[in-house]
Write a protein that holds these residues in place. Structure first.
Motif, PDB file in Angstrom:
ATOM      1  N   CYS A 200      -9.199  15.322   0.561  1.00  0.00           N
ATOM      2  CA  CYS A 200      -9.041  16.779   0.604  1.00  0.00           C
ATOM      3  C   CYS A 200      -8.297  17.286  -0.624  1.00  0.00           C
ATOM      4  O   CYS A 200      -8.565  18.394  -1.100  1.00  0.00           O
ATOM      5  CB  CYS A 200      -8.277  17.174   1.872  1.00  0.00           C
ATOM      6  SG  CYS A 200      -8.620  18.846   2.448  1.00  0.00           S
ATOM      7  N   SER A 201      -7.364  16.505  -1.143  1.00  0.00           N
ATOM      8  CA  SER A 201      -6.638  16.927  -2.339  1.00  0.00           C
ATOM      9  C   SER A 201      -7.571  17.039  -3.542  1.00  0.00           C
ATOM     10  O   SER A 201      -7.345  17.847  -4.441  1.00  0.00           O
ATOM     11  CB  SER A 201      -5.505  15.944  -2.644  1.00  0.00           C
ATOM     12  OG  SER A 201      -5.998  14.717  -3.146  1.00  0.00           O
ATOM     13  N   PHE A 202      -8.624  16.228  -3.566  1.00  0.00           N
ATOM     14  CA  PHE A 202      -9.599  16.306  -4.650  1.00  0.00           C
ATOM     15  C   PHE A 202     -10.518  17.525  -4.507  1.00  0.00           C
ATOM     16  O   PHE A 202     -10.958  18.086  -5.511  1.00  0.00           O
ATOM     17  CB  PHE A 202     -10.461  15.046  -4.691  1.00  0.00           C
ATOM     18  CG  PHE A 202      -9.703  13.801  -5.073  1.00  0.00           C
ATOM     19  CD1 PHE A 202      -8.658  13.862  -5.991  1.00  0.00           C
ATOM     20  CD2 PHE A 202     -10.030  12.577  -4.525  1.00  0.00           C
ATOM     21  CE1 PHE A 202      -7.961  12.728  -6.354  1.00  0.00           C
ATOM     22  CE2 PHE A 202      -9.328  11.423  -4.877  1.00  0.00           C
ATOM     23  CZ  PHE A 202      -8.288  11.494  -5.790  1.00  0.00           C
TER      24      PHE A 202
ATOM     25  N   SER B 258     -10.210  24.986  -9.268  1.00  0.00           N
ATOM     26  CA  SER B 258     -10.653  25.003 -10.663  1.00  0.00           C
ATOM     27  C   SER B 258     -12.020  25.667 -10.804  1.00  0.00           C
ATOM     28  O   SER B 258     -12.295  26.339 -11.808  1.00  0.00           O
ATOM     29  CB  SER B 258     -10.698  23.579 -11.234  1.00  0.00           C
ATOM     30  OG  SER B 258     -11.575  22.752 -10.503  1.00  0.00           O
ATOM     31  N   PHE B 259     -12.897  25.489  -9.791  1.00  0.00           N
ATOM     32  CA  PHE B 259     -14.196  26.170  -9.843  1.00  0.00           C
ATOM     33  C   PHE B 259     -14.015  27.678  -9.886  1.00  0.00           C
ATOM     34  O   PHE B 259     -14.650  28.385 -10.676  1.00  0.00           O
ATOM     35  CB  PHE B 259     -15.054  25.788  -8.631  1.00  0.00           C
ATOM     36  CG  PHE B 259     -16.258  26.687  -8.478  1.00  0.00           C
ATOM     37  CD1 PHE B 259     -17.410  26.461  -9.211  1.00  0.00           C
ATOM     38  CD2 PHE B 259     -16.218  27.794  -7.638  1.00  0.00           C
ATOM     39  CE1 PHE B 259     -18.502  27.311  -9.108  1.00  0.00           C
ATOM     40  CE2 PHE B 259     -17.301  28.642  -7.525  1.00  0.00           C
ATOM     41  CZ  PHE B 259     -18.451  28.400  -8.262  1.00  0.00           C
TER      42      PHE B 259
ATOM     43  N   PHE C 229     -10.916  15.466 -11.257  1.00  0.00           N
ATOM     44  CA  PHE C 229     -11.545  16.391 -10.309  1.00  0.00           C
ATOM     45  C   PHE C 229     -11.266  17.847 -10.667  1.00  0.00           C
ATOM     46  O   PHE C 229     -12.040  18.727 -10.300  1.00  0.00           O
ATOM     47  CB  PHE C 229     -11.099  16.082  -8.884  1.00  0.00           C
ATOM     48  CG  PHE C 229     -11.992  15.101  -8.171  1.00  0.00           C
ATOM     49  CD1 PHE C 229     -13.047  15.553  -7.405  1.00  0.00           C
ATOM     50  CD2 PHE C 229     -11.784  13.743  -8.302  1.00  0.00           C
ATOM     51  CE1 PHE C 229     -13.885  14.657  -6.762  1.00  0.00           C
ATOM     52  CE2 PHE C 229     -12.608  12.842  -7.666  1.00  0.00           C
ATOM     53  CZ  PHE C 229     -13.674  13.293  -6.894  1.00  0.00           C
ATOM     54  N   VAL C 230     -10.146  18.105 -11.357  1.00  0.00           N
ATOM     55  CA  VAL C 230      -9.914  19.459 -11.868  1.00  0.00           C
ATOM     56  C   VAL C 230     -11.050  19.828 -12.818  1.00  0.00           C
ATOM     57  O   VAL C 230     -11.601  20.941 -12.750  1.00  0.00           O
ATOM     58  CB  VAL C 230      -8.556  19.556 -12.601  1.00  0.00           C
ATOM     59  CG1 VAL C 230      -8.411  20.923 -13.275  1.00  0.00           C
ATOM     60  CG2 VAL C 230      -7.406  19.331 -11.639  1.00  0.00           C
ATOM     61  N   PHE C 231     -11.408  18.885 -13.673  1.00  0.00           N
ATOM     62  CA  PHE C 231     -12.499  19.116 -14.635  1.00  0.00           C
ATOM     63  C   PHE C 231     -13.841  19.232 -13.917  1.00  0.00           C
ATOM     64  O   PHE C 231     -14.640  20.137 -14.211  1.00  0.00           O
ATOM     65  CB  PHE C 231     -12.538  17.975 -15.649  1.00  0.00           C
ATOM     66  CG  PHE C 231     -13.665  18.096 -16.627  1.00  0.00           C
ATOM     67  CD1 PHE C 231     -13.578  18.945 -17.714  1.00  0.00           C
ATOM     68  CD2 PHE C 231     -14.846  17.368 -16.447  1.00  0.00           C
ATOM     69  CE1 PHE C 231     -14.627  19.065 -18.616  1.00  0.00           C
ATOM     70  CE2 PHE C 231     -15.901  17.486 -17.337  1.00  0.00           C
ATOM     71  CZ  PHE C 231     -15.788  18.345 -18.428  1.00  0.00           C
ATOM     72  N   ILE C 232     -14.098  18.339 -12.944  1.00  0.00           N
ATOM     73  CA  ILE C 232     -15.383  18.365 -12.226  1.00  0.00           C
ATOM     74  C   ILE C 232     -15.565  19.688 -11.495  1.00  0.00           C
ATOM     75  O   ILE C 232     -16.650  20.288 -11.504  1.00  0.00           O
ATOM     76  CB  ILE C 232     -15.461  17.181 -11.232  1.00  0.00           C
ATOM     77  CG1 ILE C 232     -15.535  15.859 -12.001  1.00  0.00           C
ATOM     78  CG2 ILE C 232     -16.657  17.337 -10.294  1.00  0.00           C
ATOM     79  CD1 ILE C 232     -15.453  14.639 -11.107  1.00  0.00           C
ATOM     80  N   GLY C 233     -14.493  20.167 -10.853  1.00  0.00           N
ATOM     81  CA  GLY C 233     -14.582  21.432 -10.118  1.00  0.00           C
ATOM     82  C   GLY C 233     -14.935  22.591 -11.025  1.00  0.00           C
ATOM     83  O   GLY C 233     -15.644  23.514 -10.618  1.00  0.00           O
TER      84      GLY C 233
ATOM     85  N   LEU D 280     -20.644  26.356  -6.346  1.00  0.00           N
ATOM     86  CA  LEU D 280     -19.814  26.889  -5.281  1.00  0.00           C
ATOM     87  C   LEU D 280     -20.121  26.288  -3.915  1.00  0.00           C
ATOM     88  O   LEU D 280     -19.243  25.796  -3.223  1.00  0.00           O
ATOM     89  CB  LEU D 280     -19.970  28.412  -5.218  1.00  0.00           C
ATOM     90  CG  LEU D 280     -19.268  29.122  -4.054  1.00  0.00           C
ATOM     91  CD1 LEU D 280     -17.765  28.981  -4.179  1.00  0.00           C
ATOM     92  CD2 LEU D 280     -19.657  30.594  -4.002  1.00  0.00           C
ATOM     93  N   GLU D 281     -21.394  26.321  -3.500  1.00  0.00           N
ATOM     94  CA  GLU D 281     -21.745  25.902  -2.146  1.00  0.00           C
ATOM     95  C   GLU D 281     -21.370  24.447  -1.900  1.00  0.00           C
ATOM     96  O   GLU D 281     -20.843  24.084  -0.849  1.00  0.00           O
ATOM     97  CB  GLU D 281     -23.249  26.105  -1.896  1.00  0.00           C
ATOM     98  CG  GLU D 281     -23.674  27.570  -1.746  1.00  0.00           C
ATOM     99  CD  GLU D 281     -23.731  28.305  -3.074  1.00  0.00           C
ATOM    100  OE1 GLU D 281     -23.644  27.634  -4.130  1.00  0.00           O
ATOM    101  OE2 GLU D 281     -23.848  29.542  -3.056  1.00  0.00           O
ATOM    102  N   ALA D 282     -21.627  23.594  -2.862  1.00  0.00           N
ATOM    103  CA  ALA D 282     -21.333  22.179  -2.700  1.00  0.00           C
ATOM    104  C   ALA D 282     -19.830  21.940  -2.579  1.00  0.00           C
ATOM    105  O   ALA D 282     -19.368  21.143  -1.755  1.00  0.00           O
ATOM    106  CB  ALA D 282     -21.900  21.394  -3.883  1.00  0.00           C
ATOM    107  N   ILE D 283     -19.066  22.647  -3.392  1.00  0.00           N
ATOM    108  CA  ILE D 283     -17.609  22.471  -3.378  1.00  0.00           C
ATOM    109  C   ILE D 283     -17.021  22.927  -2.049  1.00  0.00           C
ATOM    110  O   ILE D 283     -16.199  22.241  -1.436  1.00  0.00           O
ATOM    111  CB  ILE D 283     -16.958  23.242  -4.545  1.00  0.00           C
ATOM    112  CG1 ILE D 283     -17.387  22.637  -5.883  1.00  0.00           C
ATOM    113  CG2 ILE D 283     -15.443  23.240  -4.417  1.00  0.00           C
ATOM    114  CD1 ILE D 283     -16.921  21.209  -6.083  1.00  0.00           C
TER     115      ILE D 283
END
Length: 891
Positions: free
Chosen positions: A557-559, A567-568, A837-841, A846-849
């Motif tokens: 969950c933290s990721f 980040s997104f 994960f900050v970078f990946i976000g 949106l929907e996937a995240i």
């Protein structure tokens, strides 16, 4: 237990007390006033708000008033003097006596009109009226006749004095047992007659179908004021009646029955009046003149009008009489108790004084109609001072007195007398009182640092522990989450967010208290706590697998929830701002195809890199650096956002009431044309509920266990102390900030740019649709356009600060979880993965995240809830022990 100095009269029975107290509440406020204010402010929409005020505010204050009277066994002044030993609080009792006396002075004027109209009905005067203006002229001519208005005022005052003269059992109780059943029977007959009239269904619809467009800020204030007026609160009447109640009576159930009777009579009166008014095609919103201007015409046009006109004004007079009796008893009781006057003497003296003070009010419509004070005649001046100032102030002071001056333990002990079985069978009554009154206030004092001891074990003081937890919750959920809930679930989703906050306070208290209880302190003084430690140390080693499960889900969950979603949103917001400046064809903003369904721009990559660097600088420093940063960042960012939101709401003040109405309406009653069928309407409501609950839980994290990790770092030797601080989280996060966001979107009309609006309200709406933080930005830009043109930039700035603070706090939650799973050696690798994960976000969709985050959030909630239920006995023991001791300010 406090004992009275001299024997006093008591009620002959509980039934007699309920009828007398209900009679005090059921007066002109129900029959004369309630129908017209309901008609003016939206019918059933107003009734709904009024019932909320009755349940949340009216009933608790009523219980408090009766409880003070029954315990003190004296009038309001004597009871406050006996319980507080303070001149300041004794003055609150004096204010109640004075308020009741002032109300009686102008109340008998209106009651005199009602009594006079019985004779007008008997004479058949109403048959001369074919139009309301004719009836109005007749009424005006009567009240301008000094002999008529003063004469019937004296007649009514004499009736009131006669009941009070004979005392409690022989006068007030006996009279109530006769008058109240007659009142109810006459009102039922009138309602049945009204319903039977052709065209009455329009009146029924007017009363039972909400018109939220008429609900504004003034409607809410009127509902709140009427809740005080109709229950005779703040005027000493209920306190005085309570002083004649014996200790064996169940005060709680009696109060509920009084409120039920009062509300039932008010609704029944509205039904009787509205059905007749609509059936005869009269104006339902005729204001105060509805009774004396409109109804005479109604009786003229309805079959059997002569009989029903007599019956109606007879029941109206009975309702006024039962209330006037209680008001006169307040001042009589004071002089009997405090000055040792004989009852008969007090009745005659103060009946005469009431007459003298009532004369200016009676003459306000004739001889003294041009004599104004602050633009008000005597009648209106007394009404304004009492109804708008003295009654609400008195109710507030009584609540404060019972909860904190007299004390919770003493008041609840008295409340239990005669109601032991009720509280044993339904302990939730006491639990809710404690949690939302006593614990909540205590949490504010703890957060303020009153009890902070720097020598206690822990990493952070109470304030910084709270801001660290708030930095995780007050984030994108407040800006993008609320907007997303509105986009898919409509305005009603905000109501269900409130529901999660209501129950969330209890969950936050439980999980945080337990995390403090079972935390670990290392050799260097640093802490390690959270549900995983609660499960292992509180439930036993055999449950370690459940603690491991929680820690694993917390890391995941933290990721997602605390990282990638943040980040997104920041990246998406910045990308939107940049495209407004340089367009979408620039090399920074141009999106390139990567694979099916996924495109990427250079701007998003840059956003991801910069965000990773900023977050990394803070989280490498550990919890103390995190606490220091969030201790400044959280209050600063919340202040900016809240101030801007309040500016918008101030400029749209007239739309706030309608927005609240929209929230309630869409939560339970989506427009029929949306779904077309009953089952379809239910599905729409269910969709709204799910979006509200999902985004509410995401926003305040109640029951999730994450905030408990931050609160476990607090410097304190009392786990319950930090638990009370944790309760403030859902209130600040959801009740305050999320509500402000929702109201901004609604009052500015930005919510029309949502999928919910275009698919279920107005399919022809041609405006552009906005979701997530973009919708909130649009609302702020529209709402602040009167001040400057860059209101949306406030949201951009807030999103940046909120997202960074949330990611920082969530990194600590994952840090503690990974430490529990693999030890300290795994912390640094975890932080590098977190930054990845900050970078990946920043470059994801949106929907996937959101889907990933919701799933992870749900999985970590179950172990935490299991531990709370399993350890509820230990939690109760800690709570009782903590609040049994006296807490002193740290010096």
């Amino acid at each position: 237990m406090l004992q009275p100095k001299q024997a006093r009269e008591n009620w002959g029975s509980k039934f007699g007390f309920i009828l007398a107290a209900a009679g005090s509440a059921i007066g002109l406020g129900n029959i004369w006033k309630f129908p017209y204010i309901a008609g003016e402010h939206g019918g059933a929409a107003f009734i709904f708000i009024y019932l909320i005020c009755i349940v949340i505010i009216g009933l608790p204050v009523l219980i408090a008033e009766i409880l003070i009277g029954r315990t003190g066994k004296k009038n309001p002044v004597g009871s406050f003097k006996l319980l507080s030993k303070s001149k300041i609080w004794t003055s609150v009792g004096f204010m109640g006596v004075i308020a009741g006396f002032l109300i009686l002075s102008y109340y008998i004027v209106i009651a005199g009109w009602s009594l006079g109209y019985i004779f007008e009905a008997l004479k058949g005067s109403f048959y001369e009226f074919n139009e309301s203006n004719t009836s109005s002229d007749h009424f005006n001519s009567l009240i301008q006749n000094t002999t008529w208005s003063v004469g019937f005022m004296v007649f009514f005052l004499g009736l009131t004095m006669s009941f009070v003269y004979f005392g409690i059992q022989k006068g007030i109780e006996r009279g109530s047992k006769i008058m109240m059943p007659i009142l109810l029977i006459l009102l039922i007959i009138s309602a049945i007659k009204g319903i039977s009239l052709p065209g009455s269904e329009v009146g029924i619809a007017f009363l039972l179908e909400p018109n939220w467009e008429l609900v504004d800020g003034s409607a809410i204030l009127v509902a709140l004021g009427h809740a005080f007026f109709t229950l005779s609160l703040g005027m000493g009447a209920m306190m005085t009646y309570g002083s004649y109640l014996d200790k064996k009576s169940n005060l709680f159930t009696s109060s509920v029955q009084i409120v039920f009777l009062d509300t039932f009579i008010a609704l029944l009166a509205g039904l009787a009046i509205f059905t007749a008014v609509f059936a005869t095609q009269q104006d339902p919103s005729a204001g105060p003149g509805l009774i004396f201007h409109t109804l005479p015409v109604v009786f003229t046009k309805m079959p059997g009008g002569y009989i029903f006109s007599v019956l109606f004004f007879f029941l109206l007079t009975i309702a006024a009489l039962t209330s006037a009796i209680s008001l006169l008893e307040v001042v009589v009781s004071y002089f009997v108790d405090e000055k040792d006057w004989k009852r008969h003497s007090a009745v005659f003296v103060f009946g005469g004084v009431t007459f003298l003070i009532g004369i200016p009010s009676a003459l306000s419509f004739n001889v003294l109609d041009n004599f104004l004070i602050l633009g008000l005649n005597f009648f209106d001046l007394f009404d304004f001072i009492t109804a708008n100032l003295m009654l609400p102030l008195g109710g507030m002071l009584i609540s404060i007195f019972v909860a904190w001056i007299w004390g919770f333990d003493k008041s609840i002990k008295e409340l239990k007398l005669g109601a032991d079985s009720l509280f044993e069978n339904y302990p939730v009554i006491i639990v809710l009182w404690k949690i939302f009154i006593r614990y909540f206030w205590h949490g504010i004092k703890v957060t303020a640092g009153i009890y902070d001891d720097p020598n206690d074990e822990g990493d952070l003081n109470h304030f910084r522990a709270l801001t660290t937890a708030l930095s995780a919750t007050v984030g994108i959920g407040n800006i993008a989450g609320v907007a997303t809930a509105l986009y898919y679930g409509g305005p009603g989703a905000i109501f269900w967010m409130w529901v999660t906050a209501f129950f969330g306070t209890t969950l936050k208290y439980a999980e945080s208290t337990l995390s403090l209880k079972y935390r670990e302190i290392s050799g260097d003084g640093s802490t390690a706590g959270g549900p995983m430690y609660t499960i292992e140390k509180g439930m036993g080693k055999k449950w370690r697998w459940l603690g491991i499960a929680f820690a694993c889900f917390a890391v995941i969950c933290s990721f997602a929830t605390g990282n990638a979603i943040q980040s997104f949103t920041v990246s998406d917001q910045i990308y939107s701002e940049v495209t407004q400046i340089i367009g979408t064809g620039h090399f920074l903003t141009l999106k390139h195809f990567v694979w099916e369904g996924f495109e990427l721009s250079a701007m998003q990559v840059i956003n991801g890199v910069l965000l990773s660097i900023i977050v990394g600088i803070v989280i490498i420093g550990g919890i103390k650096r995190i606490g220091k940063v969030t201790g400044y960042l959280a209050p600063f960012m919340a202040l900016i956002y809240v101030f801007a939101a309040l500016l918008i709401l101030f400029s749209n003040f007239d739309k706030i009431g309608g927005s609240f109405g929209l929230i309630f309406e869409m939560a339970f009653n989506p427009p029929a044309e949306i779904a077309g069928t009953v089952s379809g309407t239910f599905l729409v409501m269910l969709n709204t509920m799910l979006w509200g609950i999902k985004r509410g839980l995401y926003s305040n994290e109640a029951g999730q266990g994450s905030a408990a990790i931050a609160h476990s770092t607090a410097k304190t030797k009392f786990p319950v102390r930090e638990g009370s601080v944790a309760m403030l989280g859902p209130f600040i996060d959801t009740i305050l900030i999320c509500t402000l966001t929702g109201l901004v979107i609604l009052t500015t009309g930005a919510w029309q740019h949502t999928e919910f609006y275009t698919t279920r309200i107005d399919p022809n709406f041609a405006g552009e649709l906005f979701n997530s933080s973009i919708l909130t930005s649009f609302a702020f830009k529209e709402g602040l356009s009167w001040l400057f043109s860059f209101g949306d930039k406030i949201v951009t700035f807030s999103v940046l600060l909120f997202a960074i603070s949330t990611a920082i706090s969530w990194s600590f939650y994952g840090d503690r979880s990974i430490n529990y799973l693999f030890g300290e050696k795994a912390i640094l690798p975890y932080k590098w993965v977190f930054l990845l994960f900050v970078f990946i976000g920043a470059i994801a969709e949106l929907e996937a995240i959101w889907a990933f985050g919701d799933a992870a959030l749900g999985f970590m909630t179950f172990p935490n809830l299991i531990s709370i239920v399993f350890l509820s006995t230990a939690l109760k023991k800690m709570t009782n022990s903590y609040f049994a001791i006296k807490h002193k300010r740290y010096k």
